[in-house]
Design a protein around this motif. Sequence first.
Motif, PDB file in Angstrom:
ATOM      1  N   LEU A  91       0.670  -1.181  -0.085  1.00 10.11           N
ATOM      2  CA  LEU A  91      -0.115  -0.043  -0.166  1.00 10.11           C
ATOM      3  C   LEU A  91       0.864   1.350  -0.181  1.00 10.11           C
ATOM      4  O   LEU A  91       0.679   2.039  -0.589  1.00 10.11           O
ATOM      5  N   ALA A  92       1.843   1.220   0.690  1.00 11.90           N
ATOM      6  CA  ALA A  92       2.901   2.382   0.842  1.00 11.90           C
ATOM      7  C   ALA A  92       3.496   2.752  -0.425  1.00 11.90           C
ATOM      8  O   ALA A  92       3.773   3.655  -1.069  1.00 11.90           O
ATOM      9  N   GLU A 112       1.715   3.390   6.227  1.00  8.29           N
ATOM     10  CA  GLU A 112       2.637   2.931   7.370  1.00  8.29           C
ATOM     11  C   GLU A 112       2.083   2.810   8.694  1.00  8.29           C
ATOM     12  O   GLU A 112       2.224   1.781   9.460  1.00  8.29           O
ATOM     13  N   ARG A 113       1.067   3.869   9.051  1.00  7.09           N
ATOM     14  CA  ARG A 113       0.675   3.697  10.433  1.00  7.09           C
ATOM     15  C   ARG A 113      -1.006   2.939  10.256  1.00  7.09           C
ATOM     16  O   ARG A 113      -1.605   3.171  11.395  1.00  7.09           O
ATOM     17  N   ILE A 125       3.627  11.916   2.448  1.00  2.52           N
ATOM     18  CA  ILE A 125       2.852  12.093   3.304  1.00  2.52           C
ATOM     19  C   ILE A 125       1.808  10.912   3.235  1.00  2.52           C
ATOM     20  O   ILE A 125       1.416  10.352   4.117  1.00  2.52           O
ATOM     21  N   GLY A 126       1.522  10.674   2.041  1.00  2.00           N
ATOM     22  CA  GLY A 126       0.614   9.491   1.700  1.00  2.00           C
ATOM     23  C   GLY A 126       1.284   8.109   2.497  1.00  2.00           C
ATOM     24  O   GLY A 126       0.423   7.071   3.045  1.00  2.00           O
ATOM     25  N   LYS A 127       2.632   8.028   2.061  1.00  2.00           N
ATOM     26  CA  LYS A 127       3.246   6.718   2.679  1.00  2.00           C
ATOM     27  C   LYS A 127       3.071   6.743   4.155  1.00  2.00           C
ATOM     28  O   LYS A 127       3.052   5.519   4.769  1.00  2.00           O
ATOM     29  N   GLY A 178      -2.255  14.653   1.771  1.00  2.00           N
ATOM     30  CA  GLY A 178      -1.410  13.117   2.171  1.00  2.00           C
ATOM     31  C   GLY A 178      -2.549  12.069   2.418  1.00  2.00           C
ATOM     32  O   GLY A 178      -2.330  10.926   1.920  1.00  2.00           O
ATOM     33  N   LEU A 179      -3.642  12.335   3.030  1.00  2.00           N
ATOM     34  CA  LEU A 179      -4.731  11.385   3.226  1.00  2.00           C
ATOM     35  C   LEU A 179      -5.484  11.045   1.932  1.00  2.00           C
ATOM     36  O   LEU A 179      -5.554   9.880   1.827  1.00  2.00           O
TER      37      LEU A 179
END
Length: 787
Positions: free
Chosen positions: A18-19, A32-33, A26-28, A273-274
């Motif tokens: 996904l990352a 990762e979270r 910021i998306g990565k 990023g979101l």
Amino acid sequence: MNDKALHTLEYDKIVRRLAAACATSIGKEHAERLRPTRDLREAQRLLRETDEASRASALKGSAPFGGITDVRPSLTRAKLGGVLQPSELYDIAQLIAGIRKLKRYVASVSEEAEIPLLEDFCEPLTDCKPLEDEIRRCIDDQGDVLDAASPELASVRRDIRVSEGRAREKLESMIRSSSVQKMLQEALITIRGDRYVIPVKQEYRGHFGGIVHDQSGSGATLFIEPEAVVQLNNKLRELKLNEQKEIERVLRKLSELTGQKADLLIGDTETLGLLDFIFAKAALAASDFATLPSMNDEGRLDLRRARHPLIDPKQVVPIDVEMGNVYSAIIVTGPNTGGKTVSLKTIGLLSLMAMSGLFVTAAEGSTLCVFDGIYADIGDEQSIEQNLSTFSSHMTNLISILGQVTSRSLVLLDELGAGTDPAEGSALAIAILEHLHRIGCRIVATTHYSELKAYAYNRQGLVNASMEFDAATLRPTYRLLVGVPGRSNAFAIAERLGLPRSIIEHARGEVSEDELKVDTMIASLEQDRRRAESERATAERLRAEVEKLRQQIEDERRKFQEQKAKLLDEAREEARAAVSKARREAEEIIADLRRMALEEGASVKEHKLIEARRRLDDAVPAAAARPRPSGGGKAAKIEPGDEVKVLSLGGQKGHVVELSGGGEALVQLGILKMKVALADLEPVKKQAAAKPQVQTAPSVKRTRDENLRTELDLRGATLDEAILEVDRFLDEAFLANLGQVYLIHGKGTGALRAGVQDFLRRHKHVKSYRLGNYGEGGAGVTVAELR
């Protein structure tokens, strides 16, 4: 959520994929979270976000995140009063442009699809185009400050270019001199420390004066600024210092403008990023051909053709799993390498993905549950350093799971009770399953112990399952069969591989009778399953055929209704047009009659009235022929001499002369005789007379038909055509009891008139004839008086 289970079920690999699908750093970070949620509403909202992004990508392609970088540190420094570098300011301008592009993208998608969540994300994004325009006016895409940034900067740079030109010209004039060239190592101009110098040989150091700025590695060459250009270089240095000051002033001004918008832009950066993370989830779903599952928090799972997302779709065998309605635990048995562990991981990993807002690799209509915890004991985790055996490592993990599990948990156990004595291991496995079953959690466990088959068979809420094994090929098919326990295939495999039959029979004798009964039961269940699958496939095929036929009939019915409606509309339109035309022509005829009455007083001539009446008759739309009434009872018997009506002639009366073969009768109609079908005749009922009358001969009463024409227009016809028309017309007029008729032949050469009158002279219905009088058409009309 249990971190050990996340690692065991390979959730971290999904997160890494996904990352990698994210376009921004910021998306990565969001990817990762990512962790599964325990809240049903939040899971459903996350899935709706992914669904909206998937539909947007399908409609308009990938979202525009190119060129967007994480500028939050730069914005924070600008907010605190720091001066940003040109490259940092240019990245901020790119961010502002990216916000605008993304808002346009979402707006264009919203015109074709419902995407309320994405619209809510984009609605608060700010429009800082004035700041972007100011940055782009001052800084180019290479991160350099442009001359247009300020008039002062443009002026000082012009002076710099002039001073540089003068210094170079002075030095070029020097190096072109033949006397100087012998003192130079090379005839060229170079720069040291922002000052123009020339390479001079060591032995001619004192000849030029000036300042030595550098020397070569060997010391044979000195880079000297000749005294003649020292003042020019000093001025150039001063101008460049002024240029740097002006650049700093421009950057400070831009940084202050950016600082005023820093808080808004920091929030926009996080929103972008979101959104990048959400669209990455959609991209991952598209690459895996994943679908949107429905979610619940009632412990129900219904996976249809589910496959492990980390295994090549061309190689993985899909499985069907249903749990939470009739049974809450599945006990899977079967041979090694048959796919039991993959099935466990598929169930667990797809549950984690759905709880994280990710689409799952299963067919449409699949259902998954939000669990408060997913626990897994899969694989051999023995440790030499910790002196743990396989059994000990499993027990340590199981003890940890039993201390955390609740009724809303999913527990996945691989090779339950393995690693110790089979009798003790199977007993312990049954005890653990019984404890978990009492808690009420959802369980999927694999085992080799046959005792667990009987345990699952006798407990409500538990069901056996197995990984199918093809005894013909001695290979597993990797299909999960729910409801059928796994059977031992050791004897079949050994026999197929060539083990002597005597040894195999001896081995079968060592197996207890109960175990043989279980094996026989399993074989019977497998036969029943194959037969049921065959019958279900036949039923599905028949259902599909019936559905196809039903759809065809429905289509035909719809087409018929559409055609019927169309024909009715066309008929109504034609009727309206005919009525409109008739009304219009009638009004014209009435107007003509009124005009003639006004012009000629009350003496409107007969032939004009005849012509007007003919036009009125022609203006009436022809009525559709009504179908003849078909009597439901027995047809009336018709005998010679009976008076009858001929239905096809509008009920014209006559009498039957004789009956002929083929269902016909010869009927006398006045002076005419004609053959008429019996079905076209209707007997006339005889009324009782007051007193008997003697009738010597049959008679035909002639009545006048008010709708029959009294004139015949022969103009333009040949004599032969005219004779045929006149003969037919006179018969009709005679039957209609007309006294006289008008034959319009025109004047012309007189040939048509002479021929018609000659025919009238010999006709049996004509009493006399004459030319038309004044007002009747004169010599162009012949008036015939009938008998």
